[in-house]
Write a protein that holds these residues in place. Structure first.
Motif: not given
Ligand SMILES: CC(C)(COP(=O)(O)OP(=O)(O)OC[C@H]1O[C@@H](n2cnc3c(N)ncnc32)[C@H](O)[C@@H]1OP(=O)(O)O)[C@@H](O)C(=O)NCCC(=O)NCCS
Length: 192
Positions: A46-50, A25-44
């Motif tokens: 592996x990055x989400x797990x990190x 579920x953390x990877x899923x929220x990190x893949x949501x463009x609306x959640x990450x709207x104010x960030x330069x990129x969306x964690x994949x």
């Protein structure tokens, strides 16, 4: 089992150490463009797990980190709220930042503010910090409102260009919010 002292409870939330079941579920929220709207990129994935691995390492080393947040009704994982050391250099670093990221369905209920108040109080009362900072891109009004609701204040002379973002990136100009221990004493004493 982790020490229960790593947990924080509020009226509606449990802030706890991370479990493997949070990873999807953390990877899923990190893949949501609306959640990450104010960030330069969306964690994949592996990055989400990190992010989770670093949060857990921080709890082991420092006694604080990004707490996994779940709603007490339904035990549903909704994101993180927590503390992290700045990983870049600016005039205001080294410092500890308070931050939050929740799944879209958890917005608009006051959960971020409720959890952030518990984290704020832990930061001063138990961790013993003298100051808490938070920053975000200028346009991230929902996050700025959380900062304001937990008693942080914004001095425009603190505003800065994020060193990890390129010149010309519209996300680069950042606002900095601060909360001192003295101010925390004043804003939180009514609740104690
Ligand atoms: C930043 C973020 C956590 C804010 O979430 P949020 O739900 O807007 O913030 P709060 O928990 O303070 O909730 C406040 C809202 O809940 C509403 N609310 C509903 N029921 C409530 C209750 N019982 N108690 C308090 N507020 C309640 C408030 O009216 C307010 O709504 P409004 O913004 O329309 O005025 C969320 O937008 C997010 O995860 N964004 C993506 C990640 C991100 O940008 N993180 C910050 C990076 S710096």
């Amino acid at each position: 089992m982790h020490d229960a002292r790593d947990e924080l409870r509020t009226e509606r939330l449990l802030l706890r150490r991370w479990r493997d079941a949070d990873r999807a579920p953390f990877a899923a929220l990190n893949a949501d463009p609306e959640v990450m709207r104010y960030f330069p990129s969306r964690p994949d994935r592996a990055t989400s797990d990190l992010i989770i691995d670093k949060a857990e390492a921080s709890f082991e080393a420092e006694g604080f980190g990004l707490w996994a947040v779940e709603r007490l009704d339904g035990e549903r994982f909704i994101g993180f709220i927590g503390l992290a050391r700045a990983t870049f250099e600016m005039p205001f670093t080294p410092c500890v930042e308070i931050g939050w990221r929740l799944a879209r369905e958890a917005w608009g209920h006051g959960y971020a503010t409720e959890g952030a108040i518990a984290v704020r109080d832990r930061a001063f009362a138990v961790v013993g910090l003298d100051e808490l900072l938070s920053w975000t891109t200028v346009a991230n009004t929902p996050s700025r409102r959380v900062m304001e609701r937990i008693g942080m204040s914004h001095d425009p002379t603190d505003d800065f260009d994020h060193p990890r973002l390129d010149a010309g990136d519209p996300l680069r100009p950042h606002v900095l919010y601060r909360l001192s221990r003295e101010r925390w004493d004043a804003v939180s004493s009514g609740g104690r």
